[in-house]
Every structure is written in C-alpha cells, then in structure tokens.
Scaffold this active site. Sequence first.
Site, mmCIF file in Angstrom:
data_model
loop_
_atom_site.group_PDB
_atom_site.id
_atom_site.type_symbol
_atom_site.label_atom_id
_atom_site.label_comp_id
_atom_site.label_asym_id
_atom_site.label_seq_id
_atom_site.Cartn_x
_atom_site.Cartn_y
_atom_site.Cartn_z
ATOM 1 N N HIS A 3 61.561 25.482 48.511
ATOM 2 C CA HIS A 3 60.769 26.653 48.127
ATOM 3 C C HIS A 3 61.719 27.787 47.731
ATOM 4 C CE1 HIS A 3 56.851 25.434 50.432
ATOM 5 N NE2 HIS A 3 56.854 24.981 49.198
ATOM 6 N N HIS A 44 48.411 16.560 45.014
ATOM 7 C CA HIS A 44 48.778 17.986 45.128
ATOM 8 C C HIS A 44 49.631 18.341 43.915
ATOM 9 C CE1 HIS A 44 50.473 21.643 46.733
ATOM 10 N NE2 HIS A 44 51.471 21.109 47.385
ATOM 11 N N GLU A 80 51.962 20.786 43.467
ATOM 12 C CA GLU A 80 53.263 21.459 43.577
ATOM 13 C C GLU A 80 54.370 20.588 42.981
ATOM 14 O OE1 GLU A 80 53.974 23.107 47.487
ATOM 15 O OE2 GLU A 80 55.496 24.490 46.714
ATOM 16 N N ASP A 114 57.257 19.568 43.663
ATOM 17 C CA ASP A 114 58.014 18.528 44.365
ATOM 18 C C ASP A 114 57.272 17.181 44.358
ATOM 19 O OD1 ASP A 114 56.308 20.113 45.963
ATOM 20 O OD2 ASP A 114 57.155 19.315 47.802
ATOM 21 N N HIS A 143 48.455 22.321 51.977
ATOM 22 C CA HIS A 143 48.552 23.752 52.161
ATOM 23 C C HIS A 143 48.267 24.568 50.895
ATOM 24 C CE1 HIS A 143 52.838 24.255 50.411
ATOM 25 N NE2 HIS A 143 52.409 23.056 50.086
ATOM 26 N N ASP A 155 51.339 16.644 51.788
ATOM 27 C CA ASP A 155 52.227 17.473 52.621
ATOM 28 C C ASP A 155 51.876 17.402 54.114
ATOM 29 O OD1 ASP A 155 54.053 18.574 50.767
ATOM 30 O OD2 ASP A 155 52.558 20.016 50.096
ATOM 31 N N TYR A 203 58.227 22.167 60.265
ATOM 32 C CA TYR A 203 57.417 22.057 59.043
ATOM 33 C C TYR A 203 56.041 22.677 59.269
ATOM 34 C CZ TYR A 203 55.498 19.293 55.069
ATOM 35 O OH TYR A 203 54.907 18.870 53.912
ATOM 36 N N HIS A 229 56.423 13.776 52.401
ATOM 37 C CA HIS A 229 57.801 14.126 52.781
ATOM 38 C C HIS A 229 58.140 13.429 54.101
ATOM 39 C CE1 HIS A 229 58.171 17.330 49.832
ATOM 40 N NE2 HIS A 229 57.065 17.894 50.275
#
Length: 396
Positions: A23, A79, A81, A83, A145, A164, A192, A225
């Site tokens: 991030h 998701h 994002e 990554d 999230h 996540d 996390y 992850h």
Amino acid sequence: MSFKVNDKITWVGKIDWELRKFHGDEYSTHRGSAYNSFLVRDEKVVLIDTVWQPFAKEFVANLKKEIDLSKIDYIIANHGEVDHTGALPELMKEIPNTPIYCTKNAIKSIKGQYHEDWNFVEVKTGDILDLGKNKITFIEARMLHWPDTMFSYLDGDNILFSNDAFGQHYASEFMFNDLVDQSELYQEAIKYYANILTPFSKFVERKIEEILKLNIPVDLICPSHGVIWRDKPLQIVTKYMEWAKNYKENQITIIYDSMWNATRIMAENIAQGIRETDPLANIKLFNSANSDKNDILTEVFKSKAIVVGSPTINKGILSSSASILEMIRGLEFKEKKAAVFGSYGWSGEAVKMLTELLKEAKFEIAQEGLNILWKPDEEGLIKCVEFGKSFGEKVK
Ligand code: FEO
C-alpha cells in the site's frame, strides 16, 4: 512456480519474498507476501484472481506453461485492487474476450484503474457459475475490505476463495497453514487484521455470521495473500470473530517520541506506576520515531488502553506522534482508553493537542494529561509514577 492444491486446483500465483512495503509505504511486510491465483479445472476452466502488476509478464508466462490460455473459459476477479488484478492487462491481451466475473463495484474499480472495457459479467450474492461437475457460488463481501470485494465458494471440494479476508502478508514456500511456523503465522494474521480490517469489523462479524448460517462445509480457505488454511480451516474464522468484537487483551501500550529523553524518562516511569498497580498487565513501550508503525498498531489493537507522549515542539507535537495518531484515527478502534503526557520548555501545547487527537480517534480519555516542565526531577519522576498508578487503576 505452480503447485497442486488438489487434483482440480492449481496455485498459479507469485510468492514475493522481497516485498517490504505494501500500500505504498503504509504497511510493512517484514516477511514478504504472496499473491495467490488459482486455476480451477472442471469441465470448464476458471482462473480466480491474478497477481500484482510488476509480476504480470512472469505470471502470464508461467500460466502458459500450465495451460493453453485459450482453454480458460472464465476469469473471476474477487476484488479490484491492483495486487490481484494487476496482471489483467497483460492477460487480456492474450484472451481479450474471456468473461470476467465480478461485482458491480469491481467493474467500476477495475475500469477506473485500467480504463479498459473488458467482457465483465456482474454477479451478486447467490449467483452461480456452473463448471460442469461442480459449481461456484458468489458471495458479496462488501467492505472486506473494499466495496467491491466478494468471495467465491466451490462446492464439491468445499473451498472458500476469500480474497483478502483471512490472508496474511507472509511469504512461505510451504504455502499451507499446517506446515509453517505457527507463531509467525499468528503474528502476520493478527497484524493483517489489525492494520487492514479493523475499521470494517462490523462488516466482518455480519459476513461471518451470514456464512455460518448457510451451514456449508468448508474444507479449505484459500485467501489471496499468504498461506492456504487446510488444517482446521475454520480456526481463522473463529479468530476473526474474536478480533471483530472490539478485541483487547490485558495490555497497555505506551507510545512516545522524545527529543532529549525527558519524555522517554516520563514514559518509563509511567510504565513503572502501571506495573505497580497491575503486575499482570502486559506493558509495552515504543518510540514511534524508531519503531515500525504497523507493529505499533498491532499492539494498539491488542491493548485495552494506550498512553501517548510527545514533547512540545513549535507549539505542537513531534511528527512521528502525529503520524501514528493519524493511523490510529483511521483504524477506528473501539472501547479503548487513553492518557497523554509530555515534557515542555516554555509553551507546552503537546498534551492538549494529543488529548484532542485521541478524542477525535474515539478513545476514552481516562485522566487529565501530565505536562512536565523541562526534564523531570525527583518530584517529577514521582508524578510520573503516580500518573501511571492512577491510570493503571482506571483501566483495570
Ligand atoms: Fe485489497 Fe490484497 O488487496
């Protein structure tokens, strides 16, 4: 690298041993991370999530070794994002018409980031993707999230692809929870949760309750992850329920910064006072200028109370105190108490400012702050110990 999760599922992600910041610079990753992507081969073939953009070419090259890309029938983006979607641009050059199943919000976020109008298929909770023998059911998981997040559940094999949620920034060649060092795994999982999911705890609680009510068997949890939960996979779900309910241990964390040691000496004497009141409380001290911010936040997460100190500088507080308090505010901790302290030479605004910042972060200020002129003398040291005793009593 790839490996078989079972006869039907192959992990095709990337273990990132080098990663130390995530991030941007906001999240420290002392133990690296993994971006998990899964290839599910049924009568139809589906790819679940991809990897971060710097590994896009490597990801596509490895995927080609695993399968003829034209044989991939569907892509699921749990998701948006980067990554997890970062390799989509590279992949979609090869298979541009392959449908991408994701939520309405994910369509917005993926389009917003890549400016591409791929073949998106919007899904909602309860929608099913039939793979032939088995089916994938989609479960929206808003704010776990991001607003776009969803889970995918594969029946037959009873696998929850949770993106996540339940993840850890933890690189390991073992890749399964039963094979890794358990204390490392716990530390990375709680860090996390504390740093990423704390503000969304209400959503976490509701979503877990909703899934438990479905009474579906879960034999594996595959987050996006870190390691896959295959030994007692629900252990991490139980932990999330515990963490989501305004978690606290009998811990008090003292966070300070200091210019010429006066505020540090205050911190140590306050700690002594607390210890005299509650010898069983786990008291930890961190200088916010030289400690890892995310490690401090993990300790705040575990604490029932915190004490924050800064000397006054330029009518304000030191920059590391401001930084950690901004991070604390953003995480929206609940049901935690606080007190503040600091030394000063002439104007002495720090204590008032720290108090205001902690009130804004919704901490209950348990007692008036302690402001000491210059370096504490014998009388000042006694004041610090007494301050600690009084605070220890109030948070007992
Ligand atoms: Fe929200 Fe791992 O990305």
